[in-house]
Enzyme design. Structure first.
Site, PDB file in Angstrom:
ATOM      1  N   SER A 127       9.106  -3.234 -21.931  1.00 48.49           N
ATOM      2  CA  SER A 127       9.699  -3.955 -23.185  1.00 48.49           C
ATOM      3  C   SER A 127       9.413  -2.972 -24.302  1.00 48.49           C
ATOM      4  CB  SER A 127       8.764  -5.106 -23.250  1.00 48.49           C
ATOM      5  OG  SER A 127       8.636  -5.724 -24.593  1.00 48.49           O
ATOM      6  N   TYR A 151      -0.263  -8.407 -23.357  1.00 48.91           N
ATOM      7  CA  TYR A 151       0.985  -8.577 -22.736  1.00 48.91           C
ATOM      8  C   TYR A 151       1.589  -7.049 -22.991  1.00 48.91           C
ATOM      9  CZ  TYR A 151       5.966  -8.772 -21.769  1.00 48.91           C
ATOM     10  OH  TYR A 151       7.142  -8.502 -21.438  1.00 48.91           O
ATOM     11  N   LYS A 155       2.322  -3.855 -20.050  1.00 47.08           N
ATOM     12  CA  LYS A 155       3.460  -3.242 -19.787  1.00 47.08           C
ATOM     13  C   LYS A 155       3.265  -1.516 -20.129  1.00 47.08           C
ATOM     14  CE  LYS A 155       6.252  -6.430 -18.961  1.00 47.08           C
ATOM     15  NZ  LYS A 155       7.006  -6.465 -17.601  1.00 47.08           N
TER      16      LYS A 155
HETATM   17  P1  NAD Z   1      10.428 -15.210 -16.104  1.00 47.51           P
HETATM   18  O1  NAD Z   1       9.106 -15.899 -16.219  1.00 47.51           O
HETATM   19  O2  NAD Z   1      11.587 -16.014 -16.487  1.00 47.51           O
HETATM   20  O3  NAD Z   1      10.565 -14.340 -14.712  1.00 47.51           O
HETATM   21  C1  NAD Z   1       9.322 -13.719 -14.234  1.00 47.51           C
HETATM   22  C2  NAD Z   1       9.348 -14.299 -12.670  1.00 47.51           C
HETATM   23  O4  NAD Z   1       8.438 -13.768 -12.089  1.00 47.51           O
HETATM   24  C3  NAD Z   1       9.147 -15.802 -12.644  1.00 47.51           C
HETATM   25  O5  NAD Z   1      10.059 -16.241 -11.624  1.00 47.51           O
HETATM   26  C4  NAD Z   1       7.709 -15.973 -12.106  1.00 47.51           C
HETATM   27  O6  NAD Z   1       7.425 -17.222 -11.320  1.00 47.51           O
HETATM   28  C5  NAD Z   1       7.423 -14.479 -11.234  1.00 47.51           C
HETATM   29  N1  NAD Z   1       6.128 -13.966 -11.116  1.00 47.51           N
HETATM   30  C6  NAD Z   1       5.258 -13.883 -12.105  1.00 47.51           C
HETATM   31  N2  NAD Z   1       4.099 -13.430 -11.449  1.00 47.51           N
HETATM   32  C7  NAD Z   1       4.413 -13.170 -10.318  1.00 47.51           C
HETATM   33  C8  NAD Z   1       3.816 -12.664  -9.116  1.00 47.51           C
HETATM   34  N3  NAD Z   1       2.410 -12.109  -9.294  1.00 47.51           N
HETATM   35  N4  NAD Z   1       4.162 -12.624  -8.018  1.00 47.51           N
HETATM   36  C9  NAD Z   1       5.360 -13.120  -7.645  1.00 47.51           C
HETATM   37  N5  NAD Z   1       6.250 -13.555  -8.761  1.00 47.51           N
HETATM   38  C10 NAD Z   1       5.604 -13.582  -9.918  1.00 47.51           C
HETATM   39  O7  NAD Z   1      10.688 -13.910 -17.043  1.00 47.51           O
HETATM   40  P2  NAD Z   1      11.867 -13.169 -17.745  1.00 47.51           P
HETATM   41  O8  NAD Z   1      12.355 -13.196 -19.080  1.00 47.51           O
HETATM   42  O9  NAD Z   1      12.921 -13.170 -16.652  1.00 47.51           O
HETATM   43  O10 NAD Z   1      11.222 -11.590 -17.592  1.00 47.51           O
HETATM   44  C11 NAD Z   1      11.313 -10.916 -16.519  1.00 47.51           C
HETATM   45  C12 NAD Z   1      10.728  -9.519 -16.764  1.00 47.51           C
HETATM   46  O11 NAD Z   1      11.135  -8.995 -17.957  1.00 47.51           O
HETATM   47  C13 NAD Z   1       8.948  -9.730 -17.003  1.00 47.51           C
HETATM   48  O12 NAD Z   1       8.374  -8.569 -16.485  1.00 47.51           O
HETATM   49  C14 NAD Z   1       8.975  -9.739 -18.542  1.00 47.51           C
HETATM   50  O13 NAD Z   1       7.629  -9.174 -18.697  1.00 47.51           O
HETATM   51  C15 NAD Z   1      10.097  -8.697 -18.915  1.00 47.51           C
HETATM   52  N6  NAD Z   1      10.584  -8.806 -20.378  1.00 47.51           N
HETATM   53  C16 NAD Z   1      11.290  -9.932 -20.650  1.00 47.51           C
HETATM   54  C17 NAD Z   1      11.471  -9.980 -21.799  1.00 47.51           C
HETATM   55  C18 NAD Z   1      12.128 -11.490 -22.515  1.00 47.51           C
HETATM   56  O14 NAD Z   1      12.080 -11.613 -23.515  1.00 47.51           O
HETATM   57  N7  NAD Z   1      12.518 -12.223 -21.651  1.00 47.51           N
HETATM   58  C19 NAD Z   1      11.434  -9.060 -22.699  1.00 47.51           C
HETATM   59  C20 NAD Z   1      11.138  -7.654 -22.312  1.00 47.51           C
HETATM   60  C21 NAD Z   1      10.670  -7.618 -20.970  1.00 47.51           C
HETATM   61  C1  WQD Z   2      12.396 -13.346 -32.787  1.00 45.12           C
HETATM   62  C2  WQD Z   2      12.092 -13.816 -34.405  1.00 45.12           C
HETATM   63  C3  WQD Z   2      10.198 -14.266 -35.247  1.00 45.12           C
HETATM   64  C4  WQD Z   2      10.394 -18.063 -33.248  1.00 45.12           C
HETATM   65  C5  WQD Z   2       9.028 -11.470 -28.019  1.00 45.12           C
HETATM   66  C6  WQD Z   2       7.926 -10.699 -27.505  1.00 45.12           C
HETATM   67  C7  WQD Z   2       8.419  -9.337 -26.820  1.00 45.12           C
HETATM   68  C8  WQD Z   2       9.676  -9.536 -26.095  1.00 45.12           C
HETATM   69  C9  WQD Z   2      10.489 -10.355 -26.451  1.00 45.12           C
HETATM   70  C10 WQD Z   2       8.920  -9.498 -23.639  1.00 45.12           C
HETATM   71  C11 WQD Z   2      11.013 -13.159 -34.997  1.00 45.12           C
HETATM   72  C12 WQD Z   2      10.985 -15.369 -35.546  1.00 45.12           C
HETATM   73  C13 WQD Z   2      10.538 -17.135 -33.721  1.00 45.12           C
HETATM   74  C14 WQD Z   2      10.421 -19.319 -34.164  1.00 45.12           C
HETATM   75  C15 WQD Z   2      10.916 -17.679 -35.890  1.00 45.12           C
HETATM   76  N1  WQD Z   2       9.344 -10.291 -24.726  1.00 45.12           N
HETATM   77  N2  WQD Z   2      10.933 -16.720 -34.864  1.00 45.12           N
HETATM   78  N3  WQD Z   2      10.556 -19.016 -35.497  1.00 45.12           N
HETATM   79  O1  WQD Z   2       8.807 -11.941 -31.276  1.00 45.12           O
HETATM   80  O2  WQD Z   2      10.693 -10.331 -31.430  1.00 45.12           O
HETATM   81  O3  WQD Z   2       9.663 -10.758 -29.075  1.00 45.12           O
HETATM   82  O4  WQD Z   2      10.042 -11.635 -26.978  1.00 45.12           O
HETATM   83  O5  WQD Z   2       8.633  -8.275 -23.530  1.00 45.12           O
HETATM   84  O6  WQD Z   2       7.275  -8.901 -26.267  1.00 45.12           O
HETATM   85  O7  WQD Z   2       6.876 -10.540 -28.416  1.00 45.12           O
HETATM   86  O8  WQD Z   2      10.869 -12.646 -30.247  1.00 45.12           O
HETATM   87  O9  WQD Z   2      12.194 -14.785 -30.117  1.00 45.12           O
HETATM   88  O10 WQD Z   2       9.918 -14.815 -30.410  1.00 45.12           O
HETATM   89  O11 WQD Z   2      11.111 -13.831 -32.229  1.00 45.12           O
HETATM   90  O12 WQD Z   2      11.008 -17.682 -37.088  1.00 45.12           O
HETATM   91  O13 WQD Z   2      10.193 -20.661 -33.698  1.00 45.12           O
HETATM   92  O14 WQD Z   2      12.333 -15.002 -34.797  1.00 45.12           O
HETATM   93  O15 WQD Z   2       9.300 -14.337 -36.290  1.00 45.12           O
HETATM   94  O16 WQD Z   2      11.277 -12.465 -36.373  1.00 45.12           O
HETATM   95  P1  WQD Z   2       9.912 -11.325 -30.621  1.00 45.12           P
HETATM   96  P2  WQD Z   2      11.181 -14.132 -30.662  1.00 45.12           P
END
Ligand code: NAD
Ligand code: WQD
Length: 349
Positions: A127, A151, A155
């Site tokens: 991330s 979190y 990572k």
């Molecule tokens: P999500 O929660 O939809 O998917 C994660 C999946 O992992 C879920 O289906 C959950 O049931 C499963 N899971 C969690 N812990 C587990 C475990 N111990 N064993 C087996 N399964 C498990 O999330 P997502 O948005 O699809 O994110 C996927 C990955 O990408 C995550 O590692 C997240 O940290 C990373 N990521 C997501 C974002 C985002 O904004 N969505 C951004 C950056 C990184």
């Molecule tokens: C985006 C923008 C908020 C909600 C998060 C995690 C990051 C990554 C992705 C996993 C920001 C603004 C949001 C609302 C708002 N996940 N906002 N009102 O914070 O950039 O990233 O998700 O790795 O680790 O921190 O994403 O979608 O929450 O916010 O004004 O109700 O929208 O302040 O500027 P963020 P977000």
């Protein structure tokens, strides 16, 4: 490699389910492991409908070494895409141990099971939160690292563990060394264009896009814009939003790169996956209204603790070394989010 079997951890989740579609479409066999802690099995049925192909599902926790070993024994797995983990920043501050246990310990158990099965190709969901304080808002992979919440730290710890694993192979002169891509996502949004799979957050969404779309459809009353006094062009937070389908295409490119010349002698390398463009919260609201014809009811609220004013990706390395760049624009991201929201107003029911 076409026909190869890929283990997808977290494959029933938002990004993992889209990755399964891309893998099956590209001719890979897919094995999913998920404990369903934040997802349902329904997306698997739907993605089989999209692709006309089937996959193998195991309901298991990646911290369960015995279960993982059995899966590696039973399935001819060649590489792993590792999405499983917990991802809510606020929750991680309240429950740090579950984040370190799930994410860090879970990845350690997975890596042990992989090494024992001699499967040493790994694409990991990292991330942009791993970046530390920076003077530039456009993040480059070699910027200093330093996360600011549990979190993000989970990572960063995983990245470091995986770098150590790869370095150990170099020291030990391993015959088949680890080949690892750390993919640093910016802000994934959108859904598959079919509207059959998409993001299905539990309860009230934390992230901007699902919140906006639930306001537009009338499920939530009003969006609070977290601050309009940031030093950005309109005062609201700026982020690099990337279409989830572009994002998972980057995973296929990374997997191909791991199997190519660049990683011939092993290695662990980080790549930003973003578009390289930043949009503000007000840009998102305006685009949402223009693309959908719906009003997004919002008010300006206070800043959210821990939010940075602005950052976006420099995605040149992924282009140069993986041959990947994002193709979809913000209109596509909004249109696909809205299509998913309208077709599934209650998510996967
Ligand atoms: P999500 O929660 O939809 O998917 C994660 C999946 O992992 C879920 O289906 C959950 O049931 C499963 N899971 C969690 N812990 C587990 C475990 N111990 N064993 C087996 N399964 C498990 O999330 P997502 O948005 O699809 O994110 C996927 C990955 O990408 C995550 O590692 C997240 O940290 C990373 N990521 C997501 C974002 C985002 O904004 N969505 C951004 C950056 C990184
Ligand atoms: C985006 C923008 C908020 C909600 C998060 C995690 C990051 C990554 C992705 C996993 C920001 C603004 C949001 C609302 C708002 N996940 N906002 N009102 O914070 O950039 O990233 O998700 O790795 O680790 O921190 O994403 O979608 O929450 O916010 O004004 O109700 O929208 O302040 O500027 P963020 P977000």
């Amino acid at each position: 490699m076409n026909g190869q079997t890929i283990l997808v951890t977290g494959g029933t989740g938002y990004i993992g389910s889209h990755a399964c579609v891309e893998l099956l479409t590209a001719g890979y066999q897919v094995v999913v492991v998920d404990n369903l802690s934040n997802s349902k099995v329904e997306p698997l049925r739907r993605l089989e409908q999209i692709t006309g192909k089937t996959l193998q599902f195991y309901e298991a926790d990646i911290r369960d070494k015995k279960a993982l070993t059995e899966i590696f024994d039973r399935e001819p797995i060649g590489a792993v895409m590792h999405f499983a983990g917990l991802k809510a920043v606020g929750e991680s501050c309240r429950q740090p141990l579950s984040y370190y246990h799930n994410n860090v310990y879970g990845t350690m158990v997975l890596a042990e099971a992989m090494a024992e099965a001699n499967v040493k190709q790994l694409v990991f969901s990292s991330s942009a939160t791993v970046y530390g304080e920076s003077t530039s808002v456009q993040y480059v992979e070699d910027f200093p690292l330093g996360a600011i919440n549990p979190y993000g730290r989970s990572k960063l710890m995983i990245e470091e563990i995986l770098r150590d694993l790869s370095a150990a192979d170099a020291i030990n002169g391993a015959q088949s060394p680890w080949k690892i891509a750390l993919l640093r996502y910016f802000n994934p949004i959108g859904a598959h264009e079919s509207g059959l799979i998409g993001e299905d957050p539990n309860g009230i969404p934390n992230n901007l896009m699902p919140y906006v779309s639930q306001v537009a459809i009338g499920k939530l009353a009003q969006l609070s814009v977290f601050g309009d006094d940031y030093p950005t062009r309109d005062g609201t937070g700026v982020r690099d939003y990337i279409h989830v389908v572009d994002l998972v295409k980057g995973h296929i490119k990374a997997l191909e790169a791991l199997q190519g010349e660049k990683f011939k002698s092993g290695g662990c390398k980080a790549y930003n996956l973003g578009t390289g463009r930043g949009y503000s919260v007000l840009d998102i609201i305006k685009t949402f209204e223009a693309v959908t014809g719906r009003k997004v009811n919002y008010k300006i609220g206070p800043r959210r603790a821990g939010d940075l004013p602005e950052y976006f990706a420099n995605a040149e390395l992924a282009y140069k070394e993986l041959g990947w760049k994002a193709e979809k624009n913000l209109d596509d991201m909004v249109a696909d989010t809205w299509n998913w929201q309208c077709k599934n107003p209650q998510g996967y029911v």
